[in-house]
Design a protein around this motif. Sequence first.
Motif, PDB file in Angstrom:
ATOM      1  N   LEU A   1      19.532 -22.111 -75.805  1.00 58.70           N
ATOM      2  CA  LEU A   1      20.099 -23.466 -76.759  1.00 58.70           C
ATOM      3  C   LEU A   1      20.098 -24.484 -76.144  1.00 58.70           C
ATOM      4  O   LEU A   1      19.624 -25.846 -77.057  1.00 58.70           O
ATOM      5  N   ALA A   2      20.767 -24.666 -74.775  1.00 61.96           N
ATOM      6  CA  ALA A   2      21.270 -26.109 -74.017  1.00 61.96           C
ATOM      7  C   ALA A   2      19.109 -26.817 -74.240  1.00 61.96           C
ATOM      8  O   ALA A   2      19.281 -27.808 -73.775  1.00 61.96           O
ATOM      9  N   ALA A   3      18.538 -25.891 -73.999  1.00 61.87           N
ATOM     10  CA  ALA A   3      16.973 -26.316 -73.599  1.00 61.87           C
ATOM     11  C   ALA A   3      16.492 -26.835 -75.489  1.00 61.87           C
ATOM     12  O   ALA A   3      15.964 -27.849 -74.742  1.00 61.87           O
ATOM     13  N   ASN A   4      17.306 -26.975 -76.040  1.00 66.22           N
ATOM     14  CA  ASN A   4      16.993 -26.715 -77.267  1.00 66.22           C
ATOM     15  C   ASN A   4      17.895 -27.705 -78.289  1.00 66.22           C
ATOM     16  O   ASN A   4      17.186 -28.923 -79.224  1.00 66.22           O
ATOM     17  N   GLY A   5      18.784 -28.414 -77.164  1.00 64.13           N
ATOM     18  CA  GLY A   5      19.087 -29.310 -77.486  1.00 64.13           C
ATOM     19  C   GLY A   5      20.198 -29.448 -78.612  1.00 64.13           C
ATOM     20  O   GLY A   5      20.984 -29.812 -78.968  1.00 64.13           O
ATOM     21  N   ASP A   6      20.528 -28.006 -78.535  1.00 65.67           N
ATOM     22  CA  ASP A   6      21.621 -27.438 -79.894  1.00 65.67           C
ATOM     23  C   ASP A   6      23.285 -26.594 -78.985  1.00 65.67           C
ATOM     24  O   ASP A   6      23.684 -26.801 -79.897  1.00 65.67           O
ATOM     25  N   LEU A   7      23.304 -27.893 -77.327  1.00 64.15           N
ATOM     26  CA  LEU A   7      24.306 -26.646 -77.035  1.00 64.15           C
ATOM     27  C   LEU A   7      25.618 -28.523 -77.464  1.00 64.15           C
ATOM     28  O   LEU A   7      24.340 -29.330 -76.919  1.00 64.15           O
ATOM     29  N   ARG A   8      26.520 -28.504 -77.363  1.00 62.66           N
ATOM     30  CA  ARG A   8      27.620 -29.589 -77.348  1.00 62.66           C
ATOM     31  C   ARG A   8      26.567 -29.926 -76.182  1.00 62.66           C
ATOM     32  O   ARG A   8      26.294 -29.883 -74.709  1.00 62.66           O
ATOM     33  N   VAL A   9      27.354 -32.365 -75.953  1.00 68.34           N
ATOM     34  CA  VAL A   9      27.482 -32.970 -74.696  1.00 68.34           C
ATOM     35  C   VAL A   9      27.952 -32.530 -74.082  1.00 68.34           C
ATOM     36  O   VAL A   9      28.971 -32.062 -73.816  1.00 68.34           O
ATOM     37  N   ARG A  10      27.485 -32.861 -73.228  1.00 71.59           N
ATOM     38  CA  ARG A  10      28.537 -31.486 -71.453  1.00 71.59           C
ATOM     39  C   ARG A  10      28.830 -30.751 -71.062  1.00 71.59           C
ATOM     40  O   ARG A  10      29.703 -30.579 -70.749  1.00 71.59           O
ATOM     41  N   SER A  11      27.694 -29.621 -71.942  1.00 73.43           N
ATOM     42  CA  SER A  11      28.530 -28.855 -71.730  1.00 73.43           C
ATOM     43  C   SER A  11      27.624 -27.786 -70.314  1.00 73.43           C
ATOM     44  O   SER A  11      28.339 -26.444 -69.684  1.00 73.43           O
ATOM     45  N   ASN A  12      27.223 -28.581 -69.026  1.00 68.91           N
ATOM     46  CA  ASN A  12      26.858 -28.617 -67.867  1.00 68.91           C
ATOM     47  C   ASN A  12      26.164 -27.034 -67.973  1.00 68.91           C
ATOM     48  O   ASN A  12      26.948 -26.240 -66.724  1.00 68.91           O
ATOM     49  N   LEU A  13      25.348 -26.807 -68.638  1.00 63.30           N
ATOM     50  CA  LEU A  13      24.587 -25.794 -68.246  1.00 63.30           C
ATOM     51  C   LEU A  13      22.728 -26.079 -68.468  1.00 63.30           C
ATOM     52  O   LEU A  13      22.214 -26.404 -69.282  1.00 63.30           O
ATOM     53  N   GLY A  14      22.172 -25.772 -67.184  1.00 66.93           N
ATOM     54  CA  GLY A  14      20.866 -25.676 -66.448  1.00 66.93           C
ATOM     55  C   GLY A  14      20.321 -25.307 -65.465  1.00 66.93           C
ATOM     56  O   GLY A  14      20.694 -24.340 -65.556  1.00 66.93           O
ATOM     57  N   LYS A  15      18.791 -25.670 -65.226  1.00 65.34           N
ATOM     58  CA  LYS A  15      18.567 -25.361 -64.279  1.00 65.34           C
ATOM     59  C   LYS A  15      19.084 -25.548 -62.612  1.00 65.34           C
ATOM     60  O   LYS A  15      20.125 -26.405 -62.875  1.00 65.34           O
ATOM     61  N   GLY A  16      18.938 -24.980 -62.244  1.00 65.45           N
ATOM     62  CA  GLY A  16      19.240 -24.849 -60.788  1.00 65.45           C
ATOM     63  C   GLY A  16      20.657 -24.441 -60.601  1.00 65.45           C
ATOM     64  O   GLY A  16      21.550 -24.608 -59.374  1.00 65.45           O
ATOM     65  N   GLN A  17      21.266 -23.756 -61.588  1.00 65.84           N
ATOM     66  CA  GLN A  17      22.432 -22.898 -61.608  1.00 65.84           C
ATOM     67  C   GLN A  17      23.015 -21.693 -61.351  1.00 65.84           C
ATOM     68  O   GLN A  17      24.004 -20.882 -60.899  1.00 65.84           O
ATOM     69  N   ILE A  18      22.007 -21.062 -61.075  1.00 66.18           N
ATOM     70  CA  ILE A  18      22.476 -19.561 -60.909  1.00 66.18           C
ATOM     71  C   ILE A  18      21.663 -18.892 -59.227  1.00 66.18           C
ATOM     72  O   ILE A  18      20.949 -19.767 -58.972  1.00 66.18           O
ATOM     73  N   LYS A  19      22.548 -18.008 -59.231  1.00 64.01           N
ATOM     74  CA  LYS A  19      23.082 -17.966 -57.832  1.00 64.01           C
ATOM     75  C   LYS A  19      21.647 -16.826 -57.539  1.00 64.01           C
ATOM     76  O   LYS A  19      21.270 -15.569 -58.700  1.00 64.01           O
ATOM     77  N   ALA A  20      21.477 -16.979 -56.630  1.00 62.51           N
ATOM     78  CA  ALA A  20      20.159 -15.741 -56.255  1.00 62.51           C
ATOM     79  C   ALA A  20      20.720 -14.855 -55.368  1.00 62.51           C
ATOM     80  O   ALA A  20      21.742 -14.405 -54.646  1.00 62.51           O
TER      81      ALA A  20
END
Length: 301
Positions: free
Chosen positions: A86-105
């Motif tokens: 949803l974030a990648a498609n631009g459907d979430l609110r601004v400043r949702s802070n959700l994207g690449k590089g956040q998932i813990k390995a």
Amino acid sequence: MMAASCSIHAESVQDQRAAQMTQIPTCATRLGTLAVEEPERGVDWWSERQLPSPTKLIKVFVAKSGCFTLVDRGVGMAMAQQERDLAANGDLRVRSNLGKGQIKAADYVLVPDLVTANQDAGGTSLGGALGGLLGHSKVGRIAGNLNISSKTADVVLTLTDVRSSEQVATVDGSAKKNDIGFGGSGALWGASGVGGAGVGGYANTEVGQVITMAYLQAYNKMVAQLGSLPSNASQSNAQQAVTMLKPGRLLGSATGGAVVRTLDPGMMLYPTGNKQGAMWEVEDELGNKGWVSSTLLQLSR
């Protein structure tokens, strides 16, 4: 009289050890990040016993022990990925802070599957019926032979390092109906143990409690063996390989020096971990070691 006294003392020590193995171990510091994988697809030995997936039970042990940080690679991960889509498609609110590089390995993986090599002589072994379906060389699984009539269970836990694929620990555990009493008088089946963790039949059915005891014994042994694990699994493993993006040169030192060799685009190099500014020390596949600008590199995929 002396012999009888020694026998009673030995039995008491044995009972104490057995009772201790029914307690979920605890760790002062976390040993790394753990993913508990779902069992082999298409093989479901637990549903017909009205039990949830064994991953749920193992996750309870891990969470209550505090020995690992759990990461979700199951349903929770799938739902998280939907949010990222949803974030990648631009459907979430601004400043949702959700994207690449956040998932813990995950540093380590544990897979709870049921496999067995021998069929029970009485023909009542559930594990024996499944033995021909699964192999014995797959990494990171719980192996077991579950006898429904006599209510015995034998399991093996194997912990695998994600980066090196090394089997860090391989331990076994076993339990039978008579062992249930050790946990019954304590907190194991209560709200502070597995009873309050929503594991269903693992806490309130006889066969489920036997399986729980076997898994818990194996988990106790595994934790006891993990004192030699590195405090930082990422740093202790070999660095991720890199690939040349542009032509460059392998230099004798970070500040210049003689040219060791030329480097072509697409060439794979292996960082040693030493860095000076933008310069990285690397080694090529022929064993040549030197320095190259990180601006010419990308992580190998």
